[in-house]
Design a protein around this motif. Structure first.
Motif, short mmCIF file in Angstrom:
data_model
loop_
_atom_site.label_atom_id
_atom_site.label_comp_id
_atom_site.label_asym_id
_atom_site.label_seq_id
_atom_site.Cartn_x
_atom_site.Cartn_y
_atom_site.Cartn_z
N ALA A 1 -29.50 -128.72 18.82
CA ALA A 1 -30.42 -127.82 19.51
C ALA A 1 -30.32 -127.63 21.40
O ALA A 1 -30.65 -126.70 22.15
CB ALA A 1 -31.57 -127.39 19.15
N ARG B 1 -29.32 -119.44 19.36
CA ARG B 1 -30.39 -119.46 20.05
C ARG B 1 -31.42 -118.89 19.49
O ARG B 1 -32.42 -120.73 18.95
CB ARG B 1 -31.04 -118.82 21.42
CG ARG B 1 -29.59 -118.75 22.47
CD ARG B 1 -29.89 -118.10 23.89
NE ARG B 1 -28.43 -118.12 24.55
CZ ARG B 1 -28.66 -117.59 26.14
NH1 ARG B 1 -29.17 -116.68 26.25
NH2 ARG B 1 -27.36 -117.67 26.58
N VAL C 1 -34.33 -121.88 18.15
CA VAL C 1 -36.04 -122.26 18.30
C VAL C 1 -36.75 -122.57 17.03
O VAL C 1 -37.83 -123.46 16.77
CB VAL C 1 -36.19 -120.77 18.98
CG1 VAL C 1 -37.60 -120.54 19.27
CG2 VAL C 1 -36.20 -120.98 20.24
N ARG C 2 -35.98 -121.59 16.26
CA ARG C 2 -36.30 -121.77 14.81
C ARG C 2 -36.19 -123.29 13.76
O ARG C 2 -37.34 -123.99 13.32
CB ARG C 2 -35.75 -121.32 13.43
CG ARG C 2 -36.46 -119.95 13.39
CD ARG C 2 -35.81 -118.56 12.12
NE ARG C 2 -34.57 -118.76 11.74
CZ ARG C 2 -33.56 -118.00 12.63
NH1 ARG C 2 -33.57 -116.84 13.78
NH2 ARG C 2 -32.25 -118.29 12.29
N LEU D 1 -36.59 -126.31 15.98
CA LEU D 1 -37.48 -126.98 16.30
C LEU D 1 -38.68 -126.69 15.88
O LEU D 1 -39.75 -127.56 15.65
CB LEU D 1 -37.64 -126.21 18.04
CG LEU D 1 -36.30 -127.12 19.20
CD1 LEU D 1 -36.22 -126.43 19.64
CD2 LEU D 1 -35.45 -127.80 18.73
N ASP D 2 -39.38 -125.38 15.66
CA ASP D 2 -40.55 -125.38 15.38
C ASP D 2 -40.98 -126.18 13.81
O ASP D 2 -41.69 -126.46 13.42
CB ASP D 2 -40.82 -123.96 14.68
CG ASP D 2 -41.34 -123.24 15.97
OD1 ASP D 2 -41.15 -123.65 17.08
OD2 ASP D 2 -40.57 -121.51 16.12
N GLU E 1 -40.71 -129.82 13.89
CA GLU E 1 -42.41 -130.15 14.97
C GLU E 1 -43.39 -129.68 14.00
O GLU E 1 -45.20 -130.43 13.66
CB GLU E 1 -42.41 -129.11 16.41
CG GLU E 1 -44.04 -129.31 17.05
CD GLU E 1 -44.09 -129.08 18.00
OE1 GLU E 1 -44.88 -128.72 18.73
OE2 GLU E 1 -42.98 -128.83 18.58
N LEU F 1 -38.90 -131.16 23.02
CA LEU F 1 -39.17 -130.62 22.56
C LEU F 1 -39.42 -128.87 22.56
O LEU F 1 -38.53 -127.60 23.08
CB LEU F 1 -39.25 -130.43 21.07
CG LEU F 1 -39.79 -131.45 20.01
CD1 LEU F 1 -39.96 -131.40 18.89
CD2 LEU F 1 -37.45 -131.46 19.64
N HIS F 2 -40.54 -128.90 23.74
CA HIS F 2 -41.47 -127.77 24.40
C HIS F 2 -40.51 -127.39 25.93
O HIS F 2 -39.81 -125.62 25.54
CB HIS F 2 -42.49 -128.14 24.79
CG HIS F 2 -43.11 -126.77 26.02
ND1 HIS F 2 -43.26 -125.47 25.83
CD2 HIS F 2 -43.03 -127.36 27.55
CE1 HIS F 2 -43.30 -125.76 26.87
NE2 HIS F 2 -43.38 -126.19 27.63
N ARG G 1 -37.18 -125.28 24.14
CA ARG G 1 -37.84 -123.93 23.40
C ARG G 1 -37.69 -122.93 24.77
O ARG G 1 -37.43 -122.26 24.43
CB ARG G 1 -38.97 -124.29 22.44
CG ARG G 1 -39.65 -122.88 21.43
CD ARG G 1 -40.47 -123.40 21.03
NE ARG G 1 -40.70 -124.23 20.18
CZ ARG G 1 -41.55 -125.15 20.64
NH1 ARG G 1 -41.59 -125.96 21.05
NH2 ARG G 1 -41.11 -125.97 18.38
N LYS G 2 -38.01 -123.94 25.88
CA LYS G 2 -39.12 -122.65 26.75
C LYS G 2 -37.30 -121.85 27.47
O LYS G 2 -36.96 -121.18 27.51
CB LYS G 2 -38.91 -123.45 27.75
CG LYS G 2 -39.51 -122.52 28.73
CD LYS G 2 -40.09 -123.54 30.06
CE LYS G 2 -40.49 -122.15 31.64
NZ LYS G 2 -41.29 -122.97 31.95
N THR H 1 -35.68 -119.46 24.76
CA THR H 1 -36.68 -118.21 24.91
C THR H 1 -36.34 -117.86 26.36
O THR H 1 -37.17 -116.56 26.38
CB THR H 1 -37.72 -118.15 24.18
OG1 THR H 1 -38.51 -119.11 24.65
CG2 THR H 1 -37.53 -118.99 23.13
#
Length: 340
Positions: free
Chosen positions: A59, A90, A94-95, A97-98, A101, A124-125, A128-129, A132
């Motif tokens: 990621a 991308r 994101v999925r 990382l969700d 976590e 991780l935040h 993700r930022k 997205t």
């Protein structure tokens, strides 16, 4: 799994994954990145820690190719370049990382037992930022959407927006600062020369006028020159201030800055606190991307830098963390979305 820090490549498993990328033919590397992500989404519960670590590293490689992504330059990332990755990765990243976590995840449980758990979550935040970030619209288009929303829903805030800046004043400020403003900032000032009084109209600091930008920049440059021991950077940290930072927004001495230094970060947004060093870790790749995100949040809902829009009792716009119900004892109501 040997681990020495919270970064996506700061462990033995991620280092081995990067070695496998270096050993693979260049054309196979995108497939290996995709496979590492897919294994997490296809895995049974609880999510295996090794699969999770490889996927977080993958990621990070995807994020590195996004606007505002941090280049993979550490000692433990791949030594060889990863070819351009498909844009659809991308959303997949994101999925992933969700999933990493959320419970049940072995990697999450291991970090939760340590004092570094909040730092791991923050890493991780940040990934993700970046993954997205919205596709930026022209600044004038974003301001038009923000203006229209405030006219309809927050007229008290709309009344605080200043008219366009005087082009001659803009040119004079650039000459005085020795820094050319980026196109995004020039377009923003052509819409509004800041606001007429302090208000929480944006998720971060409120925008300044041209005169305010120049005044704050001069104050910071003069302080950095007078207090070099305080203002000097420490190791790899950013300095307290740099003369090629443009403070486009400011409140109580803390500013949101545009980095105009040469290099891949030119034009990015960061923050310069009055009592801390500059920081770009949680910033935005450009003012255009930031204002696009603001307009999207007003029109369609969602968070920007962890806050969401509300309306005050007197018809003003206010940004606060989700589930906030009042401001100084007065009620706050969730901001309505734009009508279709």
């Amino acid at each position: 799994m040997g681990t020495w820090d919270v970064g996506p490549f700061d462990n033995d498993t991620a280092a081995d994954f990067c070695d496998s990328l270096d050993e693979a033919p260049e054309g196979d590397r995108p497939r290996l990145v995709r496979d590492a992500l897919a294994r997490v989404l296809d895995a049974d519960d609880p999510l295996d820690q090794h699969l999770a670590v490889e996927a977080v590293a993958a990621a990070a490689l995807v994020a590195a190719q996004c606007p505002g992504g941090r280049p993979v330059t550490g000692s433990y990332g791949p030594d060889l370049p990863v070819p351009v990755l498909p844009a659809d990765l991308r959303g997949t990243a994101v999925r992933v990382l969700d999933r990493v976590e959320a419970e049940p995840s072995e990697l999450r449980d291991l970090w939760a037992e340590t004092a570094m758990y909040p730092h791991w979550l923050w890493s991780l935040h940040l990934l993700r930022k970046v993954l997205t970030f919205p596709a930026p619209q022209p600044v004038a288009r974003s301001w038009a959407r923000i203006d229209a929303w405030m006219q309809r829903h927050a007229p008290a805030s709309y009344a605080l927006l200043a008219p366009p800046a005087d082009p001659a004043e803009v040119e004079s400020a650039q000459e005085a600062m020795g820094v050319r403003f980026p196109t995004d900032l020039l377009e923003s000032l052509a819409c509004h020369d800041g606001i007429t009084e302090w208000a929480k109209l944006l998720p971060d600091e409120p925008p300044m006028s041209v005169a305010g930008i120049l005044e704050h920049w001069r104050a910071c440059v003069e302080f950095a020159e007078e207090e070099p021991d305080y203002a000097a950077p420490d190791g790899d940290q950013e300095p307290w201030w740099h003369p090629q930072w443009i403070p486009w927004a400011q409140s109580h001495g803390d500013s949101q800055i545009i980095d105009m230094r040469e290099g891949p970060g030119r034009g990015r947004l960061g923050n310069a606190a009055h009592d801390d060093v500059g920081c770009f870790d949680a910033g935005w790749p450009s003012l255009a991307v930031y204002l696009t995100a603001v307009a999207d949040a007003l029109d369609h809902g969602g968070k920007v830098d962890g806050v969401v829009p509300y309306l005050t009792r007197d018809g003003g716009l206010w940004w606060a963390v989700p589930q906030t119900t009042e401001l100084n004892g007065a009620p706050l109501t969730p901001a309505p979305r734009a009508e279709p």
